[in-house]
Design an enzyme around this catalytic site. Structure first.
Site, PDB file in Angstrom:
ATOM      1  N   LYS A 163       0.195   6.947   4.391  1.00  0.00           N
ATOM      2  CA  LYS A 163      -0.236   5.590   4.041  1.00  0.00           C
ATOM      3  C   LYS A 163      -1.094   4.977   5.145  1.00  0.00           C
ATOM      4  O   LYS A 163      -1.202   3.756   5.254  1.00  0.00           O
ATOM      5  CB  LYS A 163       0.994   4.695   3.791  1.00  0.00           C
ATOM      6  N   HIS A 204     -22.119 -17.885  -3.083  1.00  0.00           N
ATOM      7  CA  HIS A 204     -21.247 -16.801  -3.507  1.00  0.00           C
ATOM      8  C   HIS A 204     -20.094 -17.389  -4.318  1.00  0.00           C
ATOM      9  O   HIS A 204     -19.627 -18.475  -4.011  1.00  0.00           O
ATOM     10  CB  HIS A 204     -20.703 -16.064  -2.285  1.00  0.00           C
ATOM     11  N   ARG A 217       2.136 -10.840   6.234  1.00  0.00           N
ATOM     12  CA  ARG A 217       3.470 -10.726   6.836  1.00  0.00           C
ATOM     13  C   ARG A 217       3.472 -10.142   8.251  1.00  0.00           C
ATOM     14  O   ARG A 217       4.547 -10.014   8.852  1.00  0.00           O
ATOM     15  CB  ARG A 217       4.387  -9.924   5.909  1.00  0.00           C
ATOM     16  N   ARG A 252      17.600  17.423   1.558  1.00  0.00           N
ATOM     17  CA  ARG A 252      18.536  16.283   1.509  1.00  0.00           C
ATOM     18  C   ARG A 252      19.371  16.373   0.228  1.00  0.00           C
ATOM     19  O   ARG A 252      19.270  15.495  -0.641  1.00  0.00           O
ATOM     20  CB  ARG A 252      17.735  14.971   1.539  1.00  0.00           C
ATOM     21  N   ARG A 270      16.202  -1.092  -2.034  1.00  0.00           N
ATOM     22  CA  ARG A 270      14.966  -1.491  -2.701  1.00  0.00           C
ATOM     23  C   ARG A 270      15.223  -1.821  -4.158  1.00  0.00           C
ATOM     24  O   ARG A 270      16.042  -1.154  -4.810  1.00  0.00           O
ATOM     25  CB  ARG A 270      13.926  -0.354  -2.648  1.00  0.00           C
ATOM     26  N   PRO A 291       0.807  -1.182   0.000  1.00  0.00           N
ATOM     27  CA  PRO A 291       0.000   0.000   0.000  1.00  0.00           C
ATOM     28  C   PRO A 291       0.833   1.220   0.000  1.00  0.00           C
ATOM     29  O   PRO A 291       1.524   1.532   0.961  1.00  0.00           O
ATOM     30  CB  PRO A 291      -0.716  -0.092   1.313  1.00  0.00           C
ATOM     31  N   GLU A 292       0.737   1.903  -1.076  1.00  0.00           N
ATOM     32  CA  GLU A 292       1.255   3.265  -1.118  1.00  0.00           C
ATOM     33  C   GLU A 292       0.034   4.173  -1.135  1.00  0.00           C
ATOM     34  O   GLU A 292      -1.089   3.699  -0.981  1.00  0.00           O
ATOM     35  CB  GLU A 292       2.138   3.455  -2.351  1.00  0.00           C
TER      36      GLU A 292
END
Length: 289
Positions: free
Chosen positions: A58, A92, A123, A166, A276, A2-3
DNA sequence: CACTTGACCTGTCCGC
DNA sequence: TGCGGACAGGTCAAGT
């Protein structure tokens, strides 16, 4: 999951489904997923009515009539899925996720006067905390969070000023820093950098004003497009009704290593930045240009 | 300080 | 088929 776009999509769904409903009971099977005292839960959750659903960064916020809020971070694999009472009946579609809930990833179940809300999290990184609504803005997580990139009051000038806090860091690292800008994660960092033709390792100090303006435009574009498409489902993500988002079929570089760049045809590569997986076109996004 | 690495967890995929 | 390792949308804490 989820971002920002995924959490926003869940928020939009829950805002249609939850307000007005009353919480009848709560059960959980993993303390870190729901680290609240029994006393608070008994007093401020059970019997409370859901008033409002919001998003900040988020994080999802479910405001209750008890003046407490459920504050929820989905982290990597969290889901918040509402199943109405009518969905529990036989017949369903079995392939539907919601036909299977709860399942082994269900960490918290909220029973409402109509239907149930499941917090699933394979997780176990995510959490759902019950906090007095007045104290929500001052919890550690929110104290250091940056501005919303899609806020009407937030423009390219403010974006540039925040990035430049930064100057020596790589631009991707800074985009992912939630204290600089809220809500950007790995997918939309890669997608917006490709859009602006910026190499993810470029130090912020080397970005021209024009490049920063381009990046801001591209970031807003991919975030808005993704909200329109219901977010990105790479693996786990589903919205409040258990349905997947379709942004991944519009992605230009994310998880497309080995495929041709849609702009120049060069082969998209994958490198590692800030720990990442990072996807880029080596021709469109050069370190020195 | 600023930046990197490991930790938190489960599951899947890939190579041997 | 089994097993080990790498990797996965996010943040923290601890290390350099």
């Amino acid at each position: 999951m989820p971002e920002l776009p995924e959490v926003e999509t869940v928020k939009i769904g829950l805002a249609k489904l939850l307000p007005g409903k009353t919480i009848k009971n709560v059960t959980w099977d993993w303390l870190k997923s729901f680290p609240n005292s029994q006393a608070d839960t008994d007093s401020f959750l059970i019997g409370a009515k859901i008033v409002l659903v919001k998003r900040r960064a988020k994080v999802l916020l479910i405001e209750l009539s008890s003046k407490y809020s459920l504050v929820i971070h989905l982290k990597m694999t969290g889901q918040l899925v509402f199943v109405g009472r009518e969905r529990f009946g036989a017949g369903h579609p079995s392939e539907s996720l919601i036909g299977h809930l709860p399942d082994k990833s269900t960490r918290v179940t909220l029973e409402l006067n109509e239907g149930k809300l499941f917090f699933n999290d394979q997780r176990k990184f995510g959490w759902m905390r019950l906090i007095p609504t007045a104290e929500v803005p001052s919890i550690d997580f929110f104290k250091k969070i940056g501005p919303e990139p899609l806020a009407a009051s937030f423009g390219a000038k403010a974006f540039a000023a925040r990035l430049k806090k930064r100057p020596n860091s790589s631009v991707k690292t800074v985009l992912l820093d939630q204290s600089i800008i809220a809500g950007v994660g790995n997918i939309y960092a890669d997608e917006s950098l490709w859009g602006a033709k910026i190499h993810p390792l470029t130090p912020v100090r080397d970005l021209s004003t024009q490049k920063i303006n381009n990046l801001f435009e591209e970031l807003q574009y991919v975030l808005r497009l993704s909200i329109e498409k219901g977010g990105s489902t790479d693996r786990n993500y589903v919205n409040a009704e258990g349905k997947k988002g379709s942004y991944m079929s519009f992605a230009r570089v994310f998880r497309r290593e080995g495929q041709p760049c849609p702009r120049c045809g060069s082969t998209i590569i994958k490198i590692r930045v800030a720990g990442r997986g990072t996807h880029l076109c080596p021709k469109c996004q050069r370190l020195k240009s």
